[in-house]
Write a protein that holds these residues in place. Structure first.
Motif, mmCIF file in Angstrom:
data_model
loop_
_atom_site.group_PDB
_atom_site.id
_atom_site.type_symbol
_atom_site.label_atom_id
_atom_site.label_comp_id
_atom_site.label_asym_id
_atom_site.label_seq_id
_atom_site.Cartn_x
_atom_site.Cartn_y
_atom_site.Cartn_z
ATOM 1 N N ASP A 158 -1.838 0.059 -2.515
ATOM 2 C CA ASP A 158 -1.887 0.681 -3.472
ATOM 3 C C ASP A 158 -3.265 1.403 -3.797
ATOM 4 O OD1 ASP A 158 0.412 -0.458 -4.412
ATOM 5 O OD2 ASP A 158 -0.530 -2.127 -5.255
ATOM 6 N N LEU A 161 -2.913 4.805 -2.029
ATOM 7 C CA LEU A 161 -2.069 5.705 -2.619
ATOM 8 C C LEU A 161 -3.011 6.462 -3.789
ATOM 9 C CD1 LEU A 161 0.578 7.250 -3.617
ATOM 10 C CD2 LEU A 161 0.865 5.359 -5.136
ATOM 11 N N TRP A 213 7.019 2.084 -0.876
ATOM 12 C CA TRP A 213 7.603 2.785 -1.937
ATOM 13 C C TRP A 213 8.946 3.267 -1.220
ATOM 14 C CZ3 TRP A 213 2.518 3.405 -0.316
ATOM 15 C CH2 TRP A 213 1.694 3.183 -1.654
ATOM 16 N N THR A 214 9.707 3.217 -2.074
ATOM 17 C CA THR A 214 11.301 3.623 -1.795
ATOM 18 C C THR A 214 11.885 4.498 -2.824
ATOM 19 O OG1 THR A 214 12.372 1.738 -2.900
ATOM 20 C CG2 THR A 214 11.758 1.338 -0.621
ATOM 21 N N GLY A 217 10.112 7.775 -4.959
ATOM 22 C CA GLY A 217 8.732 7.668 -4.698
ATOM 23 C C GLY A 217 8.390 7.913 -3.103
ATOM 24 N N GLN A 218 9.196 7.492 -2.264
ATOM 25 C CA GLN A 218 9.275 7.909 -0.778
ATOM 26 C C GLN A 218 9.654 9.324 -0.817
ATOM 27 O OE1 GLN A 218 8.245 6.109 1.361
ATOM 28 N NE2 GLN A 218 9.375 5.924 3.302
ATOM 29 N N ALA A 220 9.392 11.841 -2.993
ATOM 30 C CA ALA A 220 8.071 12.673 -3.460
ATOM 31 C C ALA A 220 7.110 12.720 -2.227
ATOM 32 C CB ALA A 220 7.766 12.052 -4.851
ATOM 33 N N LEU A 221 6.743 11.712 -1.880
ATOM 34 C CA LEU A 221 5.806 11.697 -0.738
ATOM 35 C C LEU A 221 6.145 12.403 0.610
ATOM 36 C CD1 LEU A 221 4.438 7.783 -0.636
ATOM 37 C CD2 LEU A 221 3.238 9.830 -1.099
#
Length: 319
Positions: A158, A161, A213-214, A217-218, A220-221
């Motif tokens: 966290d 991020l 993150w899945t 979120g994943q 987007a990364l």
């Protein structure tokens, strides 16, 4: 305070930290492609350089507070944070997680002090070193994510991020203040404009491979990381073209801030190839690594010749 004879490193400005950053990231790159022996050699050189510069950092803090404060107000001071995190990330690669934590702690402690000091004196028309506010912050993200992947607690992911997002905002702030004439006139640190995006992409790849993150979120990364790699490569082409159009062959210690982005771009491509699954980035990263190694050799040669000339001048004066 007068420096003791022979302590040539006491004359080095904060920008010298870029030499440790450059050497450390090349060690990371060589490890990523499986060249362990040369990687360890660069790792040892980076570690030795870090020890010398860290010792001088503490000596100035304890014995020459006025100089320390004056240097802490400038963006190159943030190389202390960035160099520490790069070395820490390489330690984690080697499996030395305890050393990684030991390096993350001081980097995280001095980061807000130096960052606030630098930001308070920001202005328009900044050199490329302004982007070190992003590089140092993103270095914390890279190291925190690496420690989380190595079995560290969830809060490290966290924190990584949060640092990643803050660093992106700092990049935009630095870009707004950057003097674009530096592309034509800069002595070497103008390359950090691209290198900062490279370490952003490296941090993005690190966050992806934590698998914290899945789903959306994943995804987007992954998209953001690819965009950052693309923007970094665009900067690479622009800056390399400018070097060919307006050559700057003389050695300057800020040239290490050219080698670091070259090596970091290679790292970004190699890491993104695995994290996002884009195979051509792996071959691109290998090519860029050899270019970075060539620049490292030339820059190291310039440093040695400069030191040799300085010693000869000192001997002539004393004789």
């Amino acid at each position: 305070m007068r420096d003791r004879p022979g302590r040539w490193w006491a004359e080095l400005p904060p920008a010298a930290g870029a030499a440790v950053m450059a050497t450390g990231i090349l060690s990371v790159d060589l490890h990523l492609i499986g060249s362990e022996l040369p990687s360890l050699a660069f790792f040892a050189l980076a570690g030795l350089g870090w020890i010398v510069l860290a010792g001088e950092f503490l000596a100035r803090l304890a014995g020459d507070r006025r100089r320390w404060r004056a240097e802490a107000d400038t963006p190159p001071a943030l190389t202390a944070v960035a160099a520490t995190t790069v070395l820490g990330a390489r330690c984690v690669q080697q499996g030395w997680t305890a050393a990684g934590y030991a390096l993350l702690a001081p980097a995280a402690l001095i980061w807000p002090v130096l960052l606030v000091s630098v930001l308070r004196r920001w202005h328009r028309g900044m050199p490329g070193s302004a982007f070190l506010v992003c590089v140092a912050t993103q270095g914390l993200a890279v190291l925190a994510a690496a420690l989380h992947r190595a079995g560290g607690p969830g809060w490290l992911g966290d924190a990584a991020l949060a640092a990643f997002g803050l660093a992106l905002l700092l990049y935009l702030e630095a870009l707004a203040r950057f003097d674009f004439r530096q592309v034509r006139e800069g002595p070497g640190d103008h390359w950090i404009a691209g290198g900062a995006l490279a370490i952003c992409a490296l941090a993005g790849s690190g966050l992806i491979t934590t698998h914290r993150w899945t789903g959306g979120g994943q995804d987007a990364l992954k998209v953001l990381t690819l965009v950052l790699v693309g923007l970094d490569l665009a900067w690479y082409v622009v800056l390399l073209t400018a070097e060919a159009r307006w050559p700057r062959p003389a050695y300057d210690i800020r040239r290490w801030a050219t080698v670091f982005p070259l090596g970091m771009t290679a790292a970004a491509c190699l890491s993104a190839a695995d994290a996002v699954g884009v195979d051509w980035l792996r071959s691109t990263g290998r090519v860029l690594l050899w270019i970075a190694l060539g620049f490292w050799v030339v820059t190291a040669g310039g440093l040695l010749l400069t030191l040799r000339r300085r010693r000869a001048e000192e001997a002539a004066r004393s004789g």
